[in-house]
Scaffold this active site. Structure first.
Site, PDB file in Angstrom:
ATOM      1  N   TYR A   1     -13.529  42.745  41.976  1.00 62.69           N
ATOM      2  CA  TYR A   1     -13.039  43.082  40.632  1.00 62.69           C
ATOM      3  C   TYR A   1     -11.631  43.637  40.778  1.00 62.69           C
ATOM      4  O   TYR A   1     -11.354  44.415  41.697  1.00 62.69           O
ATOM      5  CB  TYR A   1     -13.949  44.144  40.005  1.00 62.69           C
ATOM      6  CG  TYR A   1     -13.423  44.691  38.696  1.00 62.69           C
ATOM      7  CD1 TYR A   1     -13.764  44.099  37.487  1.00 62.69           C
ATOM      8  CD2 TYR A   1     -12.567  45.803  38.666  1.00 62.69           C
ATOM      9  CE1 TYR A   1     -13.284  44.587  36.285  1.00 62.69           C
ATOM     10  CE2 TYR A   1     -12.080  46.291  37.462  1.00 62.69           C
ATOM     11  CZ  TYR A   1     -12.439  45.684  36.277  1.00 62.69           C
ATOM     12  OH  TYR A   1     -11.951  46.161  35.096  1.00 62.69           O
TER      13      TYR A   1
ATOM     14  N   GLU B   1      -7.267  41.879  33.594  1.00 57.43           N
ATOM     15  CA  GLU B   1      -8.553  42.086  34.258  1.00 57.43           C
ATOM     16  C   GLU B   1      -8.990  40.771  34.884  1.00 57.43           C
ATOM     17  O   GLU B   1      -9.096  39.764  34.190  1.00 57.43           O
ATOM     18  CB  GLU B   1      -9.591  42.567  33.250  1.00 57.43           C
ATOM     19  CG  GLU B   1     -10.909  42.946  33.914  1.00 57.43           C
ATOM     20  CD  GLU B   1     -11.924  43.493  32.909  1.00 57.43           C
ATOM     21  OE1 GLU B   1     -12.554  44.519  33.195  1.00 57.43           O
ATOM     22  OE2 GLU B   1     -12.081  42.881  31.837  1.00 57.43           O
TER      23      GLU B   1
END
Lengths: 402, 307
Positions: A122, A210
């Site tokens: 992530y 993101e």
């Protein structure tokens, strides 16, 4: 302002961040042509909407609500599967954990080559309000809901704050790579990718980048497999290309119209419309309506210097909402004069033929003139002394609790 | 005494020749603010008429401060140039005097411009930035006083209550509430509703605690970020003076920007509920309705033997 994954990937690619080959499509034919041109045995067929949770979402027929398919992101192993998935996705309603029950119609598809994934990470870049600097966050726990990781295993989220004077430094990138357990070619590939992503963040006035997941392939390359990018709307004046990236079908039409007239409007589910000057006071007005047993129908800030015309537009926007059973106007005049608001209210009520109860609370600059103008009119306007009084009056006028 | 801005503070207006700048400069002079001139690049040597008096305009903040020995500046410059206007003022104050207060009213400055500007200001410890996207700061006097910003001057009176808030009109509401129980204000500060700003709640609370004129504080927060929670935790350890609080946005839906760029609940964080809970845990007396701030303040003053 949010953009689609396919637009975000184009931006990443242009900035030198590795992404897979992919094609943006709006028809099934284009999806099949994309499959042919990519030359990859396996492709991902991805719904493009401005909401997360697409993979675990469900597709329905927009009118009949008939169930069409589970999953808004599908891996296709053949041309036939591409055809099936594209047909099931395009024009249908995708409901995900982030869209709410109403879902979103999918009008855009992204068909992307496959790759061999060794691990999912992530990565996010955003502005840290408290530290007043850009923050880079990374985790070995990619591909899942990062808020859950933050809650249950916060030690698995690694953070670096970038000193605005120094910029992102080499050791910070290397430390982050090490914290993710990367070595060799993957370490090098990661360090390069986040350097480029950080530059892209600054150059494009992003408010959020993101990448979930960011993947390490079996041959140790780092790739952005997803891209959720949003821009800081305050910087729109220096990014003329944003107009082309904006997907207006993803935004509330009435909120766009309000913004064009200098109003800030957010629709809510209640039945008491409110018209207020100032964002803080507008929120407080909603809160107090709720406190006295009502439900606000909207947030509406007319700003610091509204004129009669804007007040009229504000009323017409509030009245478009069929749920609205009453309106509370709450003005604390500073620069804004209460007499101007009073005239605007009367003008709007007359021209729009207002037929729901209206409570008006005025305070501040020229309040006496404003109250006199309202009192002299023959219209059915209920004056209020303060916010609590106003909220109680409107709630009781529409037959609520107070 | 008051905080940061004394009643007779000398003030420059950046962007004085623009519509907004001129309108508000006039209102400030009318209130009694000691405006000493303005700054607009390219318009140096001109003058501006405010309330029948003539005020000089300089090309640069270095000139303006060197000529006037100003204590503060207020910025009405449009968003594309406001970040740099802050840095110019900070550099000039720091170089010439080693101190100065910069009040930035401008709404809509890109966040990354503010990240740079705030870092620039923080490298110069004598410089204080208030805002942006705020109503400004006011220290009411017996007659007139220093109004540096866009708030309506006439609703204020000199007194002993300090007010700090993220919101403009909600600050006016708080001022009116203090007046409703016969209390005036020492200094009122709007810290602004942007995600990245200068002076924060803790700076204000700490200055109010040290200020002999201030005897109680009203603190108004709103959804988004965690500044209220941090301020509450700080206050619990360091504040002896009573604080009364309110937080706007209990009914705001998550993920939606409520007018202010910073007023957004994201990832379940920054809710009004958490902020009220933090206030209460720190012994801050809360009003659930801003119309009750006066009553809650009166009770807090009585409980502390101040009424």
């Amino acid at each position: 302002m949010n953009i689609h994954e396919y637009q975000g990937k184009a931006l990443l690619r242009a900035s030198g961040v590795p992404v897979l080959e992919g094609v943006h499509c709006t028809t099934v034919e284009q999806a099949l042509a994309a499959y042919d041109s990519l030359g990859s045995k396996v492709v991902a067929v991805k719904s493009q909407i401005h909401a997360g949770g697409r993979g675990k979402g469900t597709l329905y027929h927009p009118k009949s609500r008939e169930h069409i398919m589970d999953g808004g992101v599908k891996v296709a192993f053949s041309r036939d599967e591409v055809e099936t998935y594209a047909t099931n996705i395009l024009g249908h309603l995708l409901v995900t954990i982030q869209t709410g029950e109403e879902g979103k119609i999918v009008r855009n598809l992204y068909v992307e080559s496959g790759c061999d994934i060794a691990h999912e990470y992530y990565l996010a870049i955003l502005v840290d309000r408290e530290k007043k600097s850009v923050l880079i966050m990374a985790s070995t726990e990619g591909g899942v809901n990062i808020e859950e990781v933050a809650e249950h295993t916060p030690e698995k989220i690694h953070k670096i704050n970038v000193d605005p004077n120094a910029g992102l430094l080499g050791y910070q990138k290397r430390d982050l790579a090490m914290q993710l357990g990367l070595s060799g070619a993957a370490h090098k590939s990661f360090v390069q990718a986040i350097g480029k992503m950080y530059s892209m963040f600054l150059a494009n006035d992003c408010s959020m980048v993101e990448i979930n997941p960011l993947v390490r392939t079996t041959d140790d390359q780092i790739l952005a497999l997803d891209a959720k990018i949003s821009f800081d709307e305050n910087a729109e004046f220096r990014h003329k290309n944003w107009a082309d990236l904006r997907d207006l079908s993803e935004e509330e039409e009435v909120e766009i119209r309000a913004k064009e007239t200098g109003l800030s409007y957010v629709k809510l589910d209640g039945n008491i419309g409110c018209l207020v000057n100032g964002a803080g006071l507008a929120m407080a007005t909603m809160d107090v309506i709720k406190l006295y047993g009502g439900e606000p129908a909207n947030f509406l800030d007319v700003g610091g210097g509204a004129n009669e015309e804007q007040v009229k537009t504000a009323f017409s926007i509030i009245l478009e909402d069929p749920n609205v059973k009453g309106i509370l106007v709450n003005i604390f005049g500073g620069i804004m004069r209460c007499d101007i608001i009073a005239r605007g209210v009367i003008g709007a009520t007359q021209s729009l033929g207002l037929d729901v109860p209206l409570v008006v609370r005025l305070a501040g600059t020229n309040v006496e003139e404003g109250k006199a103008i309202l009192a002299a009119s023959t219209l059915n306007i209920h004056p209020a002394d303060d916010l609590a009084d106003g909220a109680q009056k409107i709630v009781s006028l529409i037959g609520g609790e107070a | 005494m008051a905080i940061w801005i004394e009643e007779d503070a000398k003030v420059i207006v950046q962007g004085i020749t623009g519509n907004q700048g001129m309108f508000h400069a006039d209102k400030m002079v009318e209130y009694g603010t000691n405006i000493v001139g303005g700054c607009t690049p390219g318009k140096g040597g001109q003058s501006v008429e405010l309330q029948g008096r003539s005020f000089p305009v300089w090309d640069s903040m270095f000139e303006a401060i060197a000529e006037t020995n100003a204590d503060a500046t207020v910025i009405y410059v449009p968003p594309p140039f406001a970040g740099e206007a802050i840095m110019e003022a900070a550099d000039a104050f720091d170089t010439i005097k080693g101190e100065g207060v910069i009040v930035c009213i401008t709404e809509g400055i890109p966040t990354l411009d503010m990240v740079r500007a705030v870092a620039f200001v923080e490298n110069r410890p004598g410089i204080r930035l208030i805002g942006p996207n705020c109503p400004g700061i006011i220290t009411p006097g017996e007659q007139g006083g220093a109004k540096i910003g866009i708030m309506p001057g006439h609703i204020h009176a000199k007194g002993r209550i300090g007010i700090v808030s993220k919101s403009g009109t909600l600050t006016y509401e708080a001022v009116a509430q203090t007046m409703s129980i016969g209390e005036g204000q020492s200094t009122c500060i709007g810290i602004g509703g942007d995600p990245v700003n200068g002076t924060g709640f803790i700076d204000c609370l700490s200055a109010f605690e040290a200020d002999p004129q201030t005897e109680a504080v009203v603190m108004i927060g709103e959804i988004g970020g965690t500044a209220e929670e941090e301020a509450a935790a700080w206050a619990k350890e360091h504040m002896s003076k009573p604080i009364v609080g309110f937080v706007a946005g209990s009914t705001a839906p998550p993920g939606k920007r409520m007018g202010h760029a910073g007023a957004i609940i994201s990832g379940g964080k920054g809710t009004a509920e958490e902020k009220f809970a933090a206030f209460e845990a720190a012994g801050i007396a809360c009003a659930k309705d801003p119309s009750e701030l006066g009553a809650v303040l009166l009770k807090a003053l009585q409980a502390n033997g101040l009424r």
